[in-house]
Structures are given as structure tokens and as C-alpha cells.
Design a protein around this motif. Structure first.
Motif, short mmCIF file in Angstrom:
data_model
loop_
_atom_site.label_atom_id
_atom_site.label_comp_id
_atom_site.label_asym_id
_atom_site.label_seq_id
_atom_site.Cartn_x
_atom_site.Cartn_y
_atom_site.Cartn_z
N GLN A 194 37.07 21.98 -19.52
CA GLN A 194 35.95 22.02 -18.58
C GLN A 194 35.02 23.20 -18.84
N ARG A 195 35.61 24.33 -19.26
CA ARG A 195 34.77 25.50 -19.53
C ARG A 195 33.87 25.27 -20.74
N GLY A 196 34.43 24.72 -21.82
CA GLY A 196 33.65 24.48 -23.03
C GLY A 196 33.29 25.78 -23.72
N PHE A 197 32.34 25.68 -24.64
CA PHE A 197 31.92 26.85 -25.41
C PHE A 197 30.44 27.15 -25.14
N THR A 198 30.05 28.39 -25.43
CA THR A 198 28.66 28.80 -25.19
C THR A 198 27.88 28.78 -26.51
N GLU A 199 26.58 28.98 -26.41
CA GLU A 199 25.73 29.08 -27.61
C GLU A 199 26.24 30.21 -28.51
N ALA A 200 26.61 31.33 -27.86
CA ALA A 200 27.08 32.48 -28.66
C ALA A 200 28.37 32.14 -29.40
N ASP A 201 29.26 31.40 -28.74
CA ASP A 201 30.51 30.99 -29.40
C ASP A 201 30.20 30.13 -30.62
N LEU A 202 29.27 29.21 -30.42
CA LEU A 202 28.91 28.29 -31.52
C LEU A 202 28.32 29.07 -32.68
N ARG A 203 27.43 30.03 -32.37
CA ARG A 203 26.81 30.83 -33.44
C ARG A 203 27.89 31.59 -34.23
N ARG A 204 28.85 32.16 -33.47
CA ARG A 204 29.92 32.93 -34.14
C ARG A 204 30.75 32.02 -35.04
N ALA A 205 31.03 30.82 -34.55
CA ALA A 205 31.85 29.88 -35.35
C ALA A 205 31.10 29.47 -36.61
N LYS A 206 29.80 29.21 -36.48
CA LYS A 206 29.02 28.83 -37.67
C LYS A 206 29.00 29.97 -38.68
N ALA A 207 28.82 31.19 -38.18
CA ALA A 207 28.77 32.34 -39.09
C ALA A 207 30.13 32.53 -39.77
N ALA A 208 31.20 32.36 -39.00
CA ALA A 208 32.55 32.54 -39.57
C ALA A 208 32.81 31.49 -40.64
N TRP A 209 32.39 30.26 -40.37
CA TRP A 209 32.61 29.19 -41.35
C TRP A 209 31.84 29.50 -42.65
N SER A 210 30.58 29.92 -42.50
CA SER A 210 29.77 30.22 -43.69
C SER A 210 30.40 31.36 -44.49
N ALA A 211 30.81 32.41 -43.79
CA ALA A 211 31.39 33.56 -44.50
C ALA A 211 32.70 33.17 -45.17
N GLY A 212 33.46 32.33 -44.50
CA GLY A 212 34.78 31.95 -45.01
C GLY A 212 34.74 31.11 -46.27
N ARG A 213 33.58 30.57 -46.60
CA ARG A 213 33.49 29.75 -47.83
C ARG A 213 33.77 30.60 -49.07
N ALA A 214 33.49 31.90 -48.96
CA ALA A 214 33.72 32.78 -50.12
C ALA A 214 35.20 32.80 -50.50
N LEU A 215 36.06 32.57 -49.50
CA LEU A 215 37.51 32.67 -49.76
C LEU A 215 38.02 31.56 -50.67
N THR A 216 37.24 30.50 -50.77
CA THR A 216 37.65 29.39 -51.65
C THR A 216 37.91 29.89 -53.07
N SER A 217 37.11 30.89 -53.50
CA SER A 217 37.25 31.36 -54.88
C SER A 217 38.61 32.03 -55.12
N LEU A 218 39.30 32.40 -54.04
CA LEU A 218 40.62 33.05 -54.20
C LEU A 218 41.74 32.01 -54.37
N HIS A 219 41.44 30.76 -54.07
CA HIS A 219 42.50 29.75 -54.05
C HIS A 219 42.12 28.55 -54.90
N PRO A 220 42.62 28.48 -56.13
CA PRO A 220 42.25 27.35 -56.98
C PRO A 220 42.59 26.00 -56.34
#
Lengths: 551, 409
Positions: B324-350
Motif C-alpha cells: 500500500q505504501r509503494g515507492f516514491t519518485e526519489a526511490d525510483l531515481r535511486r533504483a535507476k541510478a543503482a542499476w546503471s552504476a551496477g552494470r560496470a560490475l558485469t566486467s568482473l564476472h565472465p
């Protein structure tokens, strides 16, 4: 053929990655492997010590630190604000309340008629927890590393605490600052809930085969300690005790940082110097030495225990083997590879496929660690209709064959190939490389051992493996555990009766219920090593000490 | 200076990404192949994916049994024992995996053994002639797996709440009912090159890869007339929204589980965002929530003297508060930023590179543009669908005295 196999390995054995080593002024060691083109880095923090160096009163400290200090990374835990109302002050108040509750519970056990403070203390603790929780953000994704796309895991081992972190390369400076702040403050804000969860896990899991085997094979040694036997110590441990221990155990000279990824030493070193280099070096002198650990008696002889646990019977056999730096250790690792190594290993071929005596077989070395003398363990589950005795007999036949019959060239080549592939995986995966370097430092005292062992492997022949098997995989180093299924029919009436008498005796002498339980479980564990006749005689002697109405 | 360093870093990243750009090709039999050419790697990795057809095979135990028979049958170019010896002799790691979205084999081998490794993978997949004695032996082994699961009350409860039909523990009757013909139908409908995708990653060029794949999988043929679908029996697991399942466990502290299967039409972008946002949300405290395959699994443990039913109620209340609470705009922005940053980690795992290429080939890759376009309203709408009480399966674990055994056990 064997010569060709060895030459083949020599031609393809990879050299360990180009490791650059530095030591900061305060003693922190740094190993950096530069991987150009990666835009992320992997960092492993290796704290030498681990469960083996915990004093008995702090049993479980390494596990608690792995879960509290490195369970998550919240900004609130990295704040330095002190004074009344600060998080630290609230946590100190919580510690006082938890201790008061524990003492009240002990008093209640002694005097059930006395006035209980528990409900009032519990209510104050609940209010306090609300205040602590209110200090933390209620928004999702507040873990600082997760919010930057990173991740962190921590694992407590017998020889070390390993923390593995991965982050984008541009977060390197942030990572340095965060880790130093974490080690400086040692906030441990989730101490009480993490301890409760760990205790619940230990209570729920019941007797575990490997723990029973280790306890019997390595008596009196920290490697043989079963955390489930130390619940009272865990319950009595305070946050400040854990903080004090962590300050000693996490001294800079006991920390090695292994970094692999898109970093270079020229830019990383100044940042590391300004962050990790500022951690106080700690006391110099005797207290900075590693604690002395007891030796395992050499003449323990062939030991046997029986226990009931789980729903399927299992055979566990452990041989005491030398630590990783010992000259025979590598040969024993190869011996384990020949015996185990998945479905093509000798034991799986003979016991599972050909004789159908076992459903599964598993071989492990360095149980629970490799820095000190540990165990080579074989676990096997018998197939329906076959007894543990049959399985044990067949297993020992295979050990004898390994010791006495020439090792076929195909088997030898397979064992060498597996080591070759393991090395390539280490080269290929930053996390595996960091772990291998860190463990070599912890277990062998030098990360270069990871490479030197490969050099030694080239000069090792099947004869050396057989010689090591004859020296170490013999009855004088052996402990055998028969784990019977814990069904109604299999429950050992002698053990049940012994437990009843021990509990009754303990009740007359020990007031603390937790201590009483610990004494009973330790007594039962030791009695399992005796023969049935000896156990029956012991039971009679114990019964004689009871008041007639309680017999 | 700083800008120069940033530019250099970008160029390096772009260079490394360019080196492993996916190169797709297809065999005449329809097998789709994606090559990730990477000459820096000492190991070659491969993954072969075959989609399952729930309509024809949704029978608990059939898929795991079929996979086991395939792994132990002697009816290929090599006897099963010799096959294992060949794998071990070259240090090749070949592991099967089964989920409702498909059957796959992952392979890791030294670069110099890539020909042999792919040959063995092909031998395993094409091993579709059945040996009846293997069927009986593996039927028994499957049943032992179920018995082992039942030995742990926690695993048993989790199993009873499982929504993925390929992971549901088969019953003795279910296993006994699988016939030789059922397996043949399963293989005929699933092991088809025109539905399969193969991803290769390692030190091999495009022409080399084409030759190698053609030599190993070129003889794999598409059946002219696929067998008719099997009739699917009703699901064995607890129906969503029904009363909580109760499993007795002596000595354990009461534990409540709630499992919500992922909505079938959830986009990969939404799955990526919710995977970041849901675990560790403070509303759930002290319950834990994690993703296990397509399931959201929430767990709440209480004090040993606590009540199991209270734990179950409390867990469901927390999940509904979050819904019922759901997420806020700020939560969504943080999640998008985390996902984008986390793509770099792919290079560590063949291995992750292979995962991503497979997801791309199956149309399940996360698109940065689509992820960026997600609004908070859409996010909360999908959160509400996922945590809809009608989707939740719940269960508790507690001391035998306070628990009735689950129906049918």
C-alpha cells in the motif's frame, strides 16, 4: 605416460597474475592486480584470525562481526556524533538493558518466587529499539553500496574473516573512506538482533555431523569447537565486549587488502595511504603477537563415535593432516582430488557406480581450516539396504589401494588437469583470484604460496602422494563417525537415559540452566566416544550419585 | 587533467565493450548462436537454453526426471561412465539447470578443449534415445531427492510453497506415473534446435565458432511432427490465497514464509528495479525478503516461545503495508541510478556476460531506455500486482504441539 602428463601441466600452468605488493606504515598489507579495461573493482578484506583465535568467552565473535559489521552499509552507522541521544549512546543504553534482562532471567531461574523485572525491562528495551530504529532512514535502498550498484558479502572462517566487495571503479575513493569509517567506529548497531538470529539458527539446526566429527578429532583445540555448545557465552556477550575484541582482532597488521580490477597502483596507493593508512597501528609488543593456540595431541589414536541426527544415515571419516605450509600438504590435496573430484573420482566410481554401496561421496581437505593441522574428511551416504559398516569397510579398502597400488596414469592426469583448470578459473575471475591470494597469506603466511605450490606440484610424482597417504591417512590419525538416522526406532535408549541422569545430576550442582545444558551436551559428546559397555558402566556410576528417588 | 583521465577511461571501457560485442548467427537446423569473442579469456564458456512448454510438460517430476535420465543414459556416442571420465579428464564443468522458463546447460572448459567440450555438450543434448533401466534407476533417485527435502522442515515448507512447477517436489504417485512415452514426448517437444539458443564466450573467432557449432550441432534435426502435448495435472503446490500451510518442526523457533510468484508479464526492467528496491525495505523489518528465481520469498522468524500464526499474520501485514505504501519518485531515481552504476560490475564476472547475452537473445534483456521511461505509477502498479494477496502462498513452521500436519502429507 606420467612424464608426458607432468610436462603437459608444465607447459600450460599459468603464472599468477601480476601482483603488486605494498605495506602501509601502520602494517596494512596491500596486494593489487591491475586489470585494464575493467570499469569496476573487486576488493577482499582479509582479517587474519577467525574462529580459531576466539577466546572461549567470545565464541561466535567472528560470525557476529561478519553479520553486524559487514551485513550492510548504512550512513547512520558511519556517523561520528557522540554524546547523549547519539546512536552510540542509545546502543550503550541497550547493552545495559540487555544485561539487566539476562541477569533478571538468571535470578528468576534461581528464585522463581522472586519479583520479576523482566516485563518492565522488556518494555524499556522495546521503546529504546523504537528510538534506535527512528534514527535510521525509512526509505528503501539505503545501503550505501547497493545504491552505487555495488555488493558486499562477508564470511567467517576458522582462519579468517573475509569481506568481499564489488563496486564501479569511480567509487574507489568512496569505498576507502567508508571502510575506514566502519573500522574506526565499529558501531555494531544491529548487534542484539543479529545475535538473536544466530542463536536461533544454532538451536534450530540440531547436531551436525561435521561439528561432531571435528569435536572428536580435534579435542580441546579451537578447530574442534562447536559454536552450538557455546550458546551461554554467546548470550552473555555484550556489544562492548565484541567491539573491544574487534579492535584487537582487526588491527592493521592483521589486515590484507586484495584489490583486483580497473585500478592502478599509482592512483590507488595515495588514496589508500590517506584512508587505511590512518588506522591506528595498535599496541606494539607482546599483545601484537598472534595468540598461542593449543597443540593437538599427537597420540590420539583411532577414535570412533556414534550419534543420531537427520533423516538419513551417514558415514564421516576424518584424518588429522598437517597444515598448508607442510611439505606433505600438497600431496594430500592431490590425494583428495584422486579420491573425490566429482563423479569421476575413485570413490564415486567404486562406491557409488560399481559397488552401489553409497548414494553420494564427498571429500574435503583443510576442515575447518588450513593454517593449523586440520582434517581430510570423507562423507558418504549409504544406499538403502547397505550398512554403515559395509560402507566403511569399502572406503578403507579404497584408502589402502591408494596407498599401495600404483596410481593409473589416467587418474593422475585427471587430478593434475583439475588443478590446472582451478588455476585458470582463479586467473579468470577477480573474486576467485582475490580469495586465493588472501587465503594463501592467511594459511601459508605468504600470498606467493599460491604460485609456489604450483611450482612444487611440477616436482611431485604419484609416489609422493602415496607416501603422504601412507603417513597421514592411517588409523592413528583417524576419527570415524557413524551418524544414524534420528527416527523413533533408531533413538539410542542408552543415550536418552544417560542424558536424563546427567540432567538430574547437573540440576543438583549448577544453577544456571544454560550452563547446565552445556555441561550435559558436552558430557554426552564425550561419552559417545566410549564403547557400549563402557557407556553402560558410566551410566551405572552416574546413577549411583543420584538420590534414590531420582534414579 | 581530470577530464583527460575520464576520457581515457571511457575509451578503454568502450574498447573492452567493443571487443565482446555479440555476434549472432544461425545454423540451417534453426539453432540460434550468439558469439562473444574475447581473446583475453583462458576459459571458454557456453550456455545452451531450451524453452519448456508448460502446457505439454507441467507435471511435477517429469522435467527433473527427464533431465536425470538424459544425464545418466548410455544411449549416446559414449557410455555415461565414459562421458564423465572425458569431462573430468579435460577438467570440463558441465552443469544442467531447470526452471519453468527453460532447461539449460552451462559449460566451462579450457580454451584448448573447446572442441571436445562442445562435442560433449552436443552428445548430452542429442542423447534422446531412452534406456528403460536408466529410467527406473533415476525414478528412484528422484524420489530420494524428495525424501531428502522432506527431512528438513524448512526445505519442506519452502517446497510446498514453490510456484515453479519444475521445482516442485514430485510425489511417489506422480513419479510412478511417468512412462517411457511421456519422456519421449517431453524430449520431442523440448529438445529442438529450432527453439534452442547457444551462447559462446571465449577465445574463438566467428568463423571458428561457426565451424565448431556446425560440426557439433549440425546433425541435430527438427522433428517433422512434434509429439502431442501431455495432459497437465492440476498443480500440487498450495493455491495462492488459501489458508497458510503448517509444517511441524521440533525445537525450531516459529517461522513464517510467504511466497509470491512473479507476474508472467512483468517486464525485465521492472524486475530489475524491484529486485533492487524490495530486499531490505525497512517496512518489512525484521522480516527478510529475497528473490529466488521467479519467486519473491519473505520470511519472518520469531522468539522460540512466540506464536507461529502470529508470525504468519505479522509477515502478511508487513507485505501489505509495503504494497500500500509503494515507492516514491526519489526511490525510483535511486533504483535507476543503482542499476546503471551496477552494470560496470558485469566486467568482473565472465559468467554474467553470458547471462546477459542469453537474456538479450531471448528478448529478456533490460533496456536502459525502457528502464528510464518507467514512472513511479507504473512501478507501484506492478508492485501491487506482485504482492497481491491473491498471489501469495503462505506457510508456517512451528513446534509439533501447535501445528497440524499439511493436508495430503
Amino acid at each position: 605416460m606420467l612424464l608426458l602428463a607432468t610436462l603437459g601441466l608444465q607447459a600450460q600452468t599459468p603464472h599468477l597474475a601480476d601482483v603488486q605488493e605494498r605495506r602501509l606504515a601502520n602494517g596494512v598489507r596491500l596486494l593489487l592486480v591491475e586489470r585494464r579495461g575493467l570499469n569496476a573493482f573487486h576488493a577482499t578484506l582479509v582479517f587474519r584470525g577467525g574462529r580459531a583465535e576466539e577466546p572461549p568467552a567470545l565464541a561466535g565473535a567472528t560470525d557476529l562481526l561478519a553479520r553486524t559489521l559487514y551485513g550492510s552499509t548504512w550512513s547512520e552507522d558511519l556517523e561520528t556524533a557522540k554524546g547523549p541521544g547519539s546512536l552510540d549512546a542509545l546502543l550503550r543504553e541497550e547493552e545495559g538493558l540487555l544485561e539487566a534482562l539476562r541477569v533478571d532471567q538468571l535470578r528468576q531461574r534461581q528464585d522463581p518466587e522472586g519479583t520479576a523485572q523482566g516485563p518492565a525491562l522488556g518494555a524499556r528495551l522495546w521503546t529504546l529499539h523504537q528510538s534506535v530504529r527512528a534514527r535510521f532512514s525509512s526509505a528503501p535502498l539505503t545501503d550505501l553500496y547497493a545504491a552505487r550498484g555495488g555488493r558486499m558479502t562477508a564470511s567467517a572462517g576458522a582462519d579468517a574473516l573475509l569481506v568481499q566487495i564489488e563496486l564501479p571503479a569511480d567509487a574507489f575513493e568512496f569505498w576507502c573512506r567508508t571502510e575506514v569509517q566502519r573500522l574506526t567506529l565499529l558501531q555494531l548497531s544491529r548487534f542484539s538482533e543479529v545475535r538473536a538470529a544466530l542463536m536461533a539458527e544454532l538451536r534450530a539446526q540440531g547436531p551436525q555431523g561435521p561439528a561432531l566429527l571435528q569435536g572428536a578429532a580435534l579435542p580441546g583445540h579451537p578447530y574442534g569447537r562447536d559454536l552450538a555448545d557455546h550458546l551461554p557465552a554467546l548470550e552473555a556477550m555484550r556489544r562492548s565486549d565484541l567491539q573491544a575484541w574487534a579492535r584487537q582482532a582487526f588491527r592493521p597488521d592483521r589486515l590484507t587488502l586484495v584489490l583486483v580490477g580497473g585500478l592502478n597502483l599509482e592512483t590507488a596507493l595515495p588514496l589508500l595511504d590517506r584512508s587505511f593508512g590512518t588506522l591506528p597501528a595498535g599496541l606494539v609488543g607482546a599483545s601484537a603477537e598472534d595468540p598461542l593456540l593449543p597443540e593437538i595431541p599427537a597420540g590420539l589414536g583411532d577414535r570412533r563415535i556414534q550419534a543420531t541426527a537427520g533423516k538419513t544415515p551417514e558415514l564421516l571419516v576424518g584424518w588429522r593432516i598437517p597444515p598448508r605450509p607442510h611439505r606433505d600438504h600438497l600431496a594430500l590435496r592431490l590425494a583428495a582430488g584422486l579420491l573425490g573430484s566429482g563423479p569421476s573420482g575413485r570413490l564415486a566410481q567404486r562406491l557409488v557406480r560399481q559397488k552401489a554401496l553409497a548414494e553420494s561421496v564427498e571429500v574435503q581437505v583443510d576442515v575447518p581450516g588450513g593454517r593449523l593441522p586440520g582434517l581430510l574428511v570423507i562423507r558418504a551416504v549409504p544406499t538403502a539396504g547397505h550398512s554403515l559398516a559395509e560402507l566403511e569397510g569399502a572406503l578403507h579398502t579404497e584408502i589402502l589401494r591408494l596407498q599401495q597400488e600404483p596410481i593409473p596414469a589416467g587418474d593422475w592426469q585427471r587430478a593434475l588437469t583439475q588443478i590446472d583448470v582451478d588455476q585458470l578459473r582463479i586467473q579468470d575471475e577477480p573474486a576467485a583470484l582475490a580469495r586465493a591470494l588472501g587465503l594463501a597469506w592467511v594459511e601459508a603466511g605468504d600470498w606467493r604460496q599460491a604460485d609456489q605450490e604450483l611450482q612444487r606440484l611440477r616436482n611431485l610424482g604419484p609416489e609422493a602422494v602415496q607416501a603422504a597417504a601412507r603417513t597421514w591417512l592411517n588409523p592413528s590419525h583417524r576419527t570415524t563417525l557413524w551418524l544414524q538416522a534420528d527416527t523413533e526406532e533408531s533413538r539410542d535408549p542408552l543415550e536418552a537415559e544417560t542424558a536424563r541422569v546427567l540432567k538430574a545430576l547437573a540440576a543438583t550442582r549448577i544453577e544456571d540452566l544454560a550452563q547446565r545444558e552445556h555441561m550435559v551436551s558436552e558430557g554426552l559428546r564425550q561419552l559417545r566416544m566410549l564403547s557400549i559397555e563402557e557407556r553402560q558402566r558410566t551410566l551405572k556410576l552416574l546413577e549411583a550419585q543420584l538420590a534414590p528417588e531420582k534414579r | 587533467m581530470r577530464a583527460l583521465a575520464a576520457l581515457a577511461a571511457f575509451a578503454l571501457t568502450a574498447q573492452s565493450q567493443a571487443q565482446i560485442r555479440p555476434q549472432p548467427f544461425r545454423l540451417p537446423n534453426g539453432l540460434r548462436v550468439v558469439l562473444l569473442e574475447d581473446h583475453e579469456r583462458p576459459l571458454v564458456r557456453a550456455r545452451l537454453h531450451l524453452p519448456l512448454d508448460p502446457g505439454s510438460a507441467a507435471r511435477p517430476g517429469l522435467a527433473p526426471l527427464a533431465l536425470r535420465v538424459l544425464g545418466h543414459s548410455d544411449a549416446g556416442a559414449f557410455r555415461a561412465g565414459d562421458f564423465e571420465q572425458l569431462l573430468a579428464g579435460a577438467g570440463i564443468d558441465l552443469a544442467p539447470a531447470l526452471r519453468s522458463d527453460g532447461l539449460s546447460w552451462s559449460l566451462v572448459a579450457r580454451s584448448r578443449d573447446q572442441d571436445m567440450a562442445l562435442g560433449l555438450l552436443a552428445d548430452r543434448v542429442l542423447r534422446s534415445i531412452l534406456d528403460p533401466s536408466t529410467l527406473e534407476a533415476e525414478r528412484l533417485a528422484c524420489w530420494r531427492d524428495t525424501e531428502r527435502l522432506e527431512a528438513s522442515p524448512r526445505a519442506k515448507l519452502r517446497q510446498l510453497l514453490e510456484s515453479d512447477w519444475t521445482r516442485q517436489a514430485p510425489t511417489l504417485d506422480g513419479l510412478a506415473g511417468v512412462t517411457y512415452e511421456d519422456l519421449a514426448t517431453f524430449y520431442g517437444r523440448v529438445l529442438r534446435p529450432d527453439q534452442a539458443i547457444l551462447v559462446l564466450h571465449g577465445d574463438l573467432g566467428l568463423e571458428q565458432a561457426k565451424r565448431l557449432v556446425f560440426l557439433t550441432f549440425g546433425t541435430w534435426t527438427v522433428p517433422r511432427q512434434p509429439p502431442a502435448a501431455l495432459a497437465a495435472p492440476p498443480p500440487a503446490a498450495a493455491a495462492p490465497g488459501s489458508a497458510p500451510i503448517e509444517v511441524p518442526a521440533a525445537g525450531a523457533a516459529p517461522l513464517a514464509f510467504a511466497v509470491a510468484a512473479e507476474p508472467a508479464d512483468l517486464s525485465p526492467e521492472m524486475e530489475a528495479l524491484l529486485t533492487l528496491l524490495l530486499p531490505g525495505d525497512p517496512v518489512l523489518f525484521p522480516a527478510q525478503l529475497r528473490l529466488e528465481g521467479p519467486d519473491l520469498v519473505a520470511a519472518l522468524e520469531t522468539e522460540p516461545q512466540g506464536s507461529a500464526s502470529a508470525a504468519g499474520t505479522s509477515l502478511l501485514e508487513r507485505l501489505q503495508t509495503l504494497r500500500q505504501r509503494g515507492f516514491t519518485e526519489a526511490d525510483l531515481r535511486r533504483a535507476k541510478a543503482a542499476w546503471s552504476a551496477g552494470r560496470a560490475l558485469t566486467s568482473l564476472h565472465p559468467g554474467t556476460l553470458v547471462d546477459e547475452a542469453m537474456a538479450e537473445a531471448r528478448g529478456r534483456a533490460v533496456s536502459p531506455a525502457r528502464l528510464e521511461a518507467i514512472t513511479v505509477e507504473v512501478l507501484n502498479g506492478d508492485l501491487r500486482r506482485w504482492l497481491d494477496p491473491a498471489r501469495l502462498r503462505a506457510g508456517v513452521l512451528a513446534a509439533p504441539a501447535v501445528v497440524k500436519p499439511p493436508a495430503g502429507s
